[in-house]
Design a protein around this motif. Sequence first.
Motif: not given
Length: 382
Positions: A195-202, A15-18
Amino acid sequence: MTDTTDGAALLDEVEDFHRRFNVFPTEAAYVAVTLWDAHAHLLDAFDSTPRLAFLSPEPGSGKSRALEVVETLVPRSMAAVDASAAALFRSVSGVDGGRPTILFDEIDTIFGPKAGENEQLRGFINAGHTRGREMYRCVGDGANQQVQGFPAYCAVAVAGLGSLPATIMTRSVIIRMRRRARNEKVEAFRTRIHVREGNQLRDRLARWAETIQEQVTDVFPEMPEGVADRPADVWEPLIAIADAAGGDWPHRAREACATLVKASQANDKGSIGIRLLTDLRDHVLSGIDRLPTVAILDRLNALDDAPWADFNGKPLDSRRLSRMLSEYVTADGEPVASRNIKTGGSVLKGYYSTDLYDAWQRYCPPPPESPLLPLPESEHTD
């Protein structure tokens, strides 16, 4: 080694990422989108997958950015601008790479008023909402063609201007985006970094999803009061995941569900037939047990923000009114039709409220302020 991921804390991070890159219209939207990201990793646990729709009336409202952020968080993301239905269902049924999460930007170019019907794409998006549904196509050449079923079940998120076909809207979590106000700030989205940060969360979502797969499979969580039928189908996977995460997510998920379902129903005018029934109930026959057709048409055509005064280029007339209402039936199972009404010594054709009452109960949304009460029993046929 046992995974001890704190699901609630992980969802908080998503949620914080969004929040870093998106300004959503409500707190409920952040909750819904976060849970949708997680559900994309758990499709086989559920009977259906809700569509996620970022819609706005004007460009520059953050829809594409929201879809970009979602893209970093879901498994096997597949951008599908201008993709054909054939390409999509072959992608979903392909054995290589697993089932994709399909992301449609500029969906208005596919379903907008200038884009035609695109029935195959609509059929694909609708069929893929339910596990086990297939799309059937003829494959082969000439006389050697055979019917083949292609799996369609997959997660789909879309972004676009305006609205969507009603069959897709009812299968969707709707986020109505708007332009940022001057005091609303977001972080610039840098593809090479974020994108790299999001992929780590993914990847962390994927590992957590494996640990709760059995916990959420075939679970039918308690829904907020008044959420049933199709809205319940849409929200059950998201609430099941919130329950598995724990913390304050079960409460927040149910609040978000109630908020967004209510907003969706308020914005949903339904079919043109339901709009006619609702306008008759709320604005034309409210408190009246009968009214001549000529008076009904005068009142309908005088309504502001209604389509009747310019209905296919001309005002609604008695013939079209009769045809539209005959699609519905009375409590006795007879088609709704005009009847004789005595007024001032003469007899005119018109409609009785009791003939429409059953249709009002079955098709119309609840009245805005009070429940629909039974009509007086004094009405009788002259």
